[in-house]
Write a protein that holds these residues in place. Structure first.
Motif, short mmCIF file in Angstrom:
data_model
loop_
_atom_site.label_atom_id
_atom_site.label_comp_id
_atom_site.label_asym_id
_atom_site.label_seq_id
_atom_site.Cartn_x
_atom_site.Cartn_y
_atom_site.Cartn_z
N ALA A 186 41.95 47.85 49.95
CA ALA A 186 41.39 46.47 49.91
C ALA A 186 41.43 45.74 51.76
N ILE A 187 40.23 45.69 51.95
CA ILE A 187 39.66 44.72 52.89
C ILE A 187 39.34 43.51 52.87
N GLN A 188 40.23 42.63 54.00
CA GLN A 188 40.03 41.22 54.03
C GLN A 188 39.85 41.05 56.38
N GLU A 189 39.44 40.00 55.83
CA GLU A 189 39.53 38.69 57.55
C GLU A 189 40.44 37.90 56.84
N ALA A 190 41.34 37.45 58.24
CA ALA A 190 41.87 36.51 57.76
C ALA A 190 41.45 35.70 58.88
N ASP A 191 41.57 33.63 58.28
CA ASP A 191 40.72 33.14 58.74
C ASP A 191 41.58 32.03 59.83
N ASP A 192 41.45 31.31 60.46
CA ASP A 192 41.77 31.02 61.56
C ASP A 192 43.47 30.46 61.92
N ASP A 193 43.86 30.62 60.64
CA ASP A 193 45.07 29.91 60.17
C ASP A 193 45.73 31.53 59.71
N GLY A 194 45.66 33.18 59.76
CA GLY A 194 45.93 33.56 59.25
C GLY A 194 46.13 34.24 57.78
N HIS A 195 45.35 33.51 57.44
CA HIS A 195 45.36 33.49 55.99
C HIS A 195 44.80 34.06 54.99
N VAL A 196 44.82 35.02 54.21
CA VAL A 196 43.71 36.15 53.74
C VAL A 196 43.81 35.93 52.32
N ALA A 197 44.43 35.51 51.00
CA ALA A 197 44.65 35.04 50.14
C ALA A 197 45.30 33.57 49.43
N ASP A 198 44.32 33.15 48.38
CA ASP A 198 45.11 32.17 47.94
C ASP A 198 45.50 32.22 46.52
N TRP A 199 46.97 32.32 46.34
CA TRP A 199 47.05 33.19 44.32
C TRP A 199 47.34 31.55 43.63
N LEU A 200 46.61 32.46 42.41
CA LEU A 200 46.64 31.76 41.47
C LEU A 200 47.37 32.13 39.93
N GLU A 201 47.17 32.14 39.64
CA GLU A 201 48.65 32.18 38.03
C GLU A 201 47.76 33.89 38.05
N HIS A 202 48.95 34.18 36.54
CA HIS A 202 48.73 35.89 36.64
C HIS A 202 47.91 35.81 35.80
N VAL A 203 47.06 36.84 35.50
CA VAL A 203 46.36 37.47 34.62
C VAL A 203 46.36 37.47 33.11
N SER A 204 46.23 36.85 32.41
CA SER A 204 46.39 37.19 30.54
C SER A 204 46.57 37.78 30.01
N ASP A 205 46.97 38.18 28.58
CA ASP A 205 47.15 39.82 28.07
C ASP A 205 45.26 40.43 27.73
N ALA A 206 45.11 38.57 27.06
CA ALA A 206 43.92 38.45 26.45
C ALA A 206 42.60 38.52 27.49
N ASP A 207 42.23 38.11 28.71
CA ASP A 207 42.44 38.68 29.38
C ASP A 207 41.76 40.11 30.38
N TYR A 208 42.95 40.21 30.24
CA TYR A 208 43.30 41.73 30.42
C TYR A 208 42.50 42.74 30.03
N GLY A 209 42.86 42.19 28.62
CA GLY A 209 42.29 42.46 27.11
C GLY A 209 40.74 42.81 27.31
N ARG A 210 39.57 42.01 27.61
CA ARG A 210 38.34 42.13 27.08
C ARG A 210 38.30 42.96 27.38
N ALA A 211 36.90 43.37 26.39
CA ALA A 211 36.66 44.27 26.59
C ALA A 211 35.32 44.69 27.89
N PRO A 212 35.17 45.61 28.48
CA PRO A 212 34.36 45.49 29.79
C PRO A 212 33.30 45.65 29.58
N ASP A 213 32.43 45.32 31.13
CA ASP A 213 30.86 45.08 30.29
C ASP A 213 30.28 46.35 30.68
#
Length: 135
Positions: A108-135
């Protein structure tokens, strides 16, 4: 120049606030300013995954081993395999992790913004979202 020898960086379990299941992280590089690049080797046990998140400057994933999944908000997961590289643009809500029956390791490769920030975390992925059939 700085060389970090193999085996000299510790692996740590990822923070469960941002991951479902067991996920191991190994820091590859956190470059000194003015550089901004940060890279991790991330190993997901079967069924493990990130929470929904975004990156202010985008993220590149490169699959090293196993079979994984990556998905955008409101989209079905996409299967990713060794050698696949995924670019996720800045601000795009997504998750990634291992397939249900296999481990997956990616860089996983990413750059930090000017404040040193690399990610904004949101809610956990539900089992329903995880279990959707892949494209």
């Amino acid at each position: 120049m700085e060389i970090t020898r193999a085996g000299h960086k510790p692996h740590k379990l990822a923070n469960p606030d941002y991951f479902t299941g067991r996920v191991w992280q190994e820091l590859i590089v956190e470059a000194q300013e003015p550089a901004r690049v940060r890279a991790l080797r991330v190993t997901f046990e079967p069924g493990a995954r990130t929470a929904w998140h975004t990156h202010p400057l985008g993220q590149t994933l490169h699959v090293v081993s196993g079979v994984g999944l990556v998905a955008l908000r409101d989209g079905a997961p996409q299967v990713i395999r060794p050698g696949d590289t995924v670019w996720i643009p800045p601000g795009e809500e997504h998750w990634h992790g291992a397939a249900p029956e296999t481990m997956m390791c990616h860089l996983a490769i990413q750059e930090a913004d000017d404040d040193g920030h690399v990610a904004d975390w949101l809610e956990h992925v539900s089992d329903a979202d995880y279990g959707r059939a892949p494209d």
